[in-house]
Design an enzyme around this catalytic site. Structure first.
Site, short mmCIF file in Angstrom:
data_model
loop_
_atom_site.label_atom_id
_atom_site.label_comp_id
_atom_site.label_asym_id
_atom_site.label_seq_id
_atom_site.Cartn_x
_atom_site.Cartn_y
_atom_site.Cartn_z
N TYR A 37 37.13 116.15 108.33
CA TYR A 37 35.81 116.78 108.21
C TYR A 37 34.92 116.37 109.39
O TYR A 37 34.33 117.23 110.06
CB TYR A 37 35.19 116.35 106.87
CG TYR A 37 33.76 116.77 106.66
CD1 TYR A 37 33.43 118.11 106.44
CD2 TYR A 37 32.73 115.83 106.66
CE1 TYR A 37 32.11 118.49 106.23
CE2 TYR A 37 31.41 116.20 106.43
CZ TYR A 37 31.12 117.54 106.22
OH TYR A 37 29.81 117.91 106.02
N LYS A 74 33.39 118.73 112.41
CA LYS A 74 31.95 118.85 112.63
C LYS A 74 31.58 118.41 114.06
O LYS A 74 30.62 118.91 114.64
CB LYS A 74 31.18 118.03 111.59
CG LYS A 74 31.28 118.60 110.17
CD LYS A 74 30.63 119.97 110.07
CE LYS A 74 30.62 120.52 108.66
NZ LYS A 74 29.99 121.83 108.54
N1 LIG Z 1 25.60 118.97 100.65
C1 LIG Z 1 25.47 117.97 101.50
O1 LIG Z 1 25.06 116.86 101.13
C2 LIG Z 1 25.82 118.18 102.95
C3 LIG Z 1 25.61 117.13 103.86
C4 LIG Z 1 25.90 117.33 105.21
C5 LIG Z 1 26.34 118.58 105.64
N2 LIG Z 1 26.55 119.57 104.72
C6 LIG Z 1 27.04 120.85 105.20
O2 LIG Z 1 26.35 121.90 104.56
C7 LIG Z 1 27.20 123.04 104.42
C8 LIG Z 1 27.19 123.51 102.97
O3 LIG Z 1 27.70 122.49 102.17
P1 LIG Z 1 27.75 122.57 100.58
O4 LIG Z 1 27.50 121.23 100.04
O5 LIG Z 1 26.89 123.69 100.10
O6 LIG Z 1 29.27 122.92 100.26
P2 LIG Z 1 30.29 124.11 100.69
O7 LIG Z 1 31.59 123.82 100.01
O8 LIG Z 1 30.33 124.25 102.15
O9 LIG Z 1 29.73 125.43 99.98
C9 LIG Z 1 28.80 126.24 100.54
C10 LIG Z 1 29.21 127.68 100.44
O10 LIG Z 1 30.38 127.90 101.18
C11 LIG Z 1 31.30 128.71 100.46
N3 LIG Z 1 32.64 128.34 100.90
C12 LIG Z 1 33.23 127.13 100.88
N4 LIG Z 1 34.49 127.21 101.35
C13 LIG Z 1 34.70 128.51 101.67
C14 LIG Z 1 35.79 129.25 102.20
N5 LIG Z 1 36.97 128.67 102.46
N6 LIG Z 1 35.64 130.56 102.43
C15 LIG Z 1 34.48 131.19 102.15
N7 LIG Z 1 33.40 130.55 101.65
C16 LIG Z 1 33.52 129.23 101.41
C17 LIG Z 1 30.99 128.42 98.99
O11 LIG Z 1 31.24 129.54 98.15
P3 LIG Z 1 32.65 129.89 97.46
O12 LIG Z 1 33.08 128.66 96.73
O13 LIG Z 1 32.32 131.03 96.58
O14 LIG Z 1 33.59 130.28 98.54
C18 LIG Z 1 29.47 128.21 99.05
O15 LIG Z 1 28.81 129.45 98.96
C19 LIG Z 1 28.58 122.61 104.92
O16 LIG Z 1 28.77 123.06 106.25
C20 LIG Z 1 28.51 121.10 104.88
O17 LIG Z 1 29.37 120.50 105.84
C21 LIG Z 1 26.31 119.41 103.40
#
Ligand SMILES: NC(=O)c1ccc[n+]([C@@H]2O[C@H](COP(=O)([O-])OP(=O)(O)OC[C@H]3O[C@@H](n4cnc5c(N)ncnc54)[C@H](OP(=O)(O)O)[C@@H]3O)[C@@H](O)[C@H]2O)c1
Length: 260
Positions: free
Chosen positions: A155, A159
């Protein structure tokens, strides 16, 4: 937003959390949306809500971004519409494992989604933006990009690619009126993050950022790329030991020398 970037935005990873927050905030500015994630149900619900509340057009597509042809499918879904904004939000690590304890296929899927699809989607959508002389790209990143850590090896590496790729893209596209921003998030209250913490048996921390605040920051800082670190001012030294402005100055200095 609509005037500066164009009438349509693609939000990949839009079904919940920060992606859905980006979609709602862009719709409130009159931008039409192309919403992508794997689960069709939440996407169509969000599209209906947005169309009702803001009167913009919404197209949805169930696309797994970890597939080799994901960027082609996104371009097909856009179907020639003028996409002025590309927001690549999907990217979290749902594996939660040490490198050797995870299946290689899962790591490959993560790299395909975070590295290959990111690069391919930028190639597909940024070309027309450069030709039009306007556009914007937000790569949703993580503080994990700034250095290796156990438990998030692949991961963090993916990134780091996005960060360096996005910085270079900013230097290449900014002179053509296209903004590029690496939005480096801290811990944020998203459904995916809650699910991972629950699966690991960890209590959910109470100091997380809200998805709405993070999306609002990303849209506000988009013209001031290439990097924005959540909760840190532009000049403030952050997770990397260098400030966002120092990174920007370094890229500009080298780009200038190369142009010379
Ligand atoms: N949350 C945190 O604390 C945090 C911290 C640092 C960075 N980030 C970054 O923020 C972004 C969003 O994170 P998140 O926590 O919301 O989790 P996420 O798992 O990235 O989910 C966000 C969205 O992405 C979709 N998604 C995930 N895998 C997919 C795939 N293979 N194909 C199509 N859609 C996909 C999910 O919908 P579906 O399941 O319907 O596909 C959801 O709508 C990421 O890039 C992550 O690295 C998050």
């Amino acid at each position: 937003m609509r005037e500066r970037y164009g009438p349509w935005a693609v939000v990949a990873g839009a079904s919940e959390g920060t992606g859905a927050a980006f979609a709602r905030q862009l719709a409130a500015e009159g931008v039409n949306l192309i919403l992508v994630a794997r689960r069709e149900g939440p996407l169509t619900d969000l599209a209906a809500e947005i169309a009702r509340d803001h009167g913009v057009d919404c197209v949805t597509g169930s696309i797994d971004l970890a597939l080799e042809d994901a960027a082609d499918r996104m371009a097909d879904l856009a179907d020639g519409r003028e996409v002025g904004l590309l927001i690549l939000n999907a990217g979290a690590d749902s594996n939660g494992a040490l490198f050797l304890d995870g299946a290689l296929a899962d790591w490959e899927a993560l790299v395909t989604r975070n590295v290959m699809t990111t690069m391919r989607a930028c190639h597909r959508f940024a070309g027309p933006m450069r030709a039009r002389g306007r556009g914007g790209i937000i790569l949703v990143g993580s503080g994990a990009c700034y250095g290796g850590l156990p438990g998030i090896t692949v991961y963090g590496g993916s990134k780091a690619f996005d960060l360096v790729f996005g910085e270079g893209l900013w230097a290449e596209l900014n002179p053509h009126g296209v903004d590029v921003l690496n939005l480096i998030m801290g811990r944020t209250d998203t459904p995916a993050h809650r699910e991972l913490m629950a699966r690991k048996g960890h209590a959910f921390p109470d100091n997380c950022a809200s998805s709405e605040d993070v999306a609002a920051l990303g849209l506000a800082r988009l013209p001031h790329g290439p990097v924005c670190n959540w909760a840190l001012e532009d000049e403030e030294v952050g997770y990397a030991g260098t400030s966002a402005s120092a990174r920007r100055a370094r890229i500009q200095q080298i780009a200038k020398a190369m142009a010379g």
